[in-house]
Design an enzyme around this catalytic site. Sequence first.
Site, PDB file in Angstrom:
ATOM      1  N   LYS A  57     -10.596  10.726  26.547  1.00 31.04           N
ATOM      2  CA  LYS A  57     -11.115  10.416  25.208  1.00 31.04           C
ATOM      3  C   LYS A  57     -10.821  11.580  24.273  1.00 31.04           C
ATOM      4  O   LYS A  57     -10.916  12.753  24.672  1.00 31.04           O
ATOM      5  CB  LYS A  57     -12.622  10.156  25.290  1.00 31.04           C
ATOM      6  CG  LYS A  57     -13.251   9.664  23.986  1.00 31.04           C
ATOM      7  CD  LYS A  57     -14.732   9.312  24.179  1.00 31.04           C
ATOM      8  CE  LYS A  57     -15.390   8.834  22.903  1.00 31.04           C
ATOM      9  NZ  LYS A  57     -16.819   8.485  23.072  1.00 31.04           N
ATOM     10  N   SER A 133     -18.338   3.965  21.456  1.00 26.71           N
ATOM     11  CA  SER A 133     -17.196   4.588  20.838  1.00 26.71           C
ATOM     12  C   SER A 133     -16.018   4.822  21.771  1.00 26.71           C
ATOM     13  O   SER A 133     -14.899   5.025  21.298  1.00 26.71           O
ATOM     14  CB  SER A 133     -17.624   5.911  20.220  1.00 26.71           C
ATOM     15  OG  SER A 133     -18.048   6.820  21.216  1.00 26.71           O
ATOM     16  N   SER A 157     -21.902   4.691  24.609  1.00 28.74           N
ATOM     17  CA  SER A 157     -20.466   4.679  24.324  1.00 28.74           C
ATOM     18  C   SER A 157     -19.530   4.607  25.512  1.00 28.74           C
ATOM     19  O   SER A 157     -18.332   4.410  25.326  1.00 28.74           O
ATOM     20  CB  SER A 157     -20.087   5.899  23.492  1.00 28.74           C
ATOM     21  OG  SER A 157     -20.349   5.632  22.141  1.00 28.74           O
TER      22      SER A 157
END
Length: 453
Positions: A57, A133, A157
Amino acid sequence: ITVSDLVDTSYKRIHEVEDKVHAFLTLDEENARAKAKELDSKTDATAKLFGIPAGIKDNIVTKGLRTTCASQFLRNFEDPLYDATVVEKLNQEKSVTIGKLNMDEFAMGSSNENSGFTPTRNPWNTDYVPGGSSGGSAAAVAAGEVLFSLGSDTGGSIRQPAAFCGVVGLKPTYGLVSRFGLVAFASSLDQIGPLTRTVEDNARVLEVIAGHDPMDSTSANVEVPSYTEALTGDVKGLKIAVPKEYLAEGVNPEVKEAVLAALKVYESLGATWDEVSLPHSKYAVATYYLLSSSEASANLSRFDGVRYGVRSENAENMIDMFKKSRSEGFGEEVKRRIMLGTFALSSGYYDAYYKKAQKVRTLIKNDFEKIFKEYDVVIGPTTPTPAFKVGEKINDPLTMYANDILTIPVNLAGVPGISIPCGLSPEGLPIGLQIIGKHFDERTVFRAAHAFE
Ligand code: GLN
């Protein structure tokens, strides 16, 4: 099969699907291929993740590899000076970083539509969001672009996008995985965790990234047990608590049905379940948005156009430069949170908002503690609905926030939670089952998840 084959398969797949999925912000093809060659020349292949293609990420810092947090503010942050501890640990066990994954800007969002670049789409149906996210992290695994990825979870997330994309995503106990090198959103809630196709893969990656780190003052000094050894398939006698709030109004019938069917499977395996209550969970969303925005407003003050990222070109003096850089660099949602947080922390309002939210957080934590005196795990849906359509909620932040209602309490309590696939909706979209455990009891969470799988 060689590492070069694996890495080659990964990039082939990426080049096939990326123009539809947009899971990646930055690829590291040349370095990854070079590393694959180097690994192939070694006879000793005992490392735990030897040659496994991974995605990271983009709020996790990678040495020499662009790290943007999907923010225009950091679009030129090309050359970070160090690796996050989790990345260092992956490197020690010889996984291969394929690239950096798309996300909502600074991890604020539930749909990836807040990416400062381009939103990731759900690989199951690109009209739908992948969740957020860590939407890039979930989509990349679901689309077969990498074998595993790392995400971060502040209010859901990792688990929510895992649910929307039909993969396995774990938010570990707060403090189990080092946050050193994770760009902070809300430091008291943030945790890094793995997204994978199977529970076993998840346990393997957690074994590598967990553990005490002197570089993170909130890192817990605990022994990392073997998670893979816990995958016995045996859940006889397991005591499951099902909060009635998790199957209440607002949870889609098809989601509810899938969870009840999963509970039947557990019964057939010799586990038992009872309905319980998490009475303060109805305050969790409000509490979370106050606390996380407050922490974010402090954490994001470091982005001033001086130390990191883009500097506004037409500033007249220093203060003006701070102002213009921040106005130009941050997206709308990030600004909304900074303003909310700044307000909640301001003198005169602190007691009414921030302090009160801290107290409610304790009540929510106590709710879980009480249940865990009697039960081994808490089970419910990960999200009230399957993935929603791109654009459906973007103009209504409150509806978007409400989507996190079932994941947020877990972060506030600091306990571990996993999302595993548990069926498909009539539209053919994945549904996620959430399994929540006691502090540092990832073993039981994995055992329960694996037995269902
Ligand atoms: N969707 C939540 C938010 O927007 C959670 C984000 C996260 O866990 N990073 O804050």
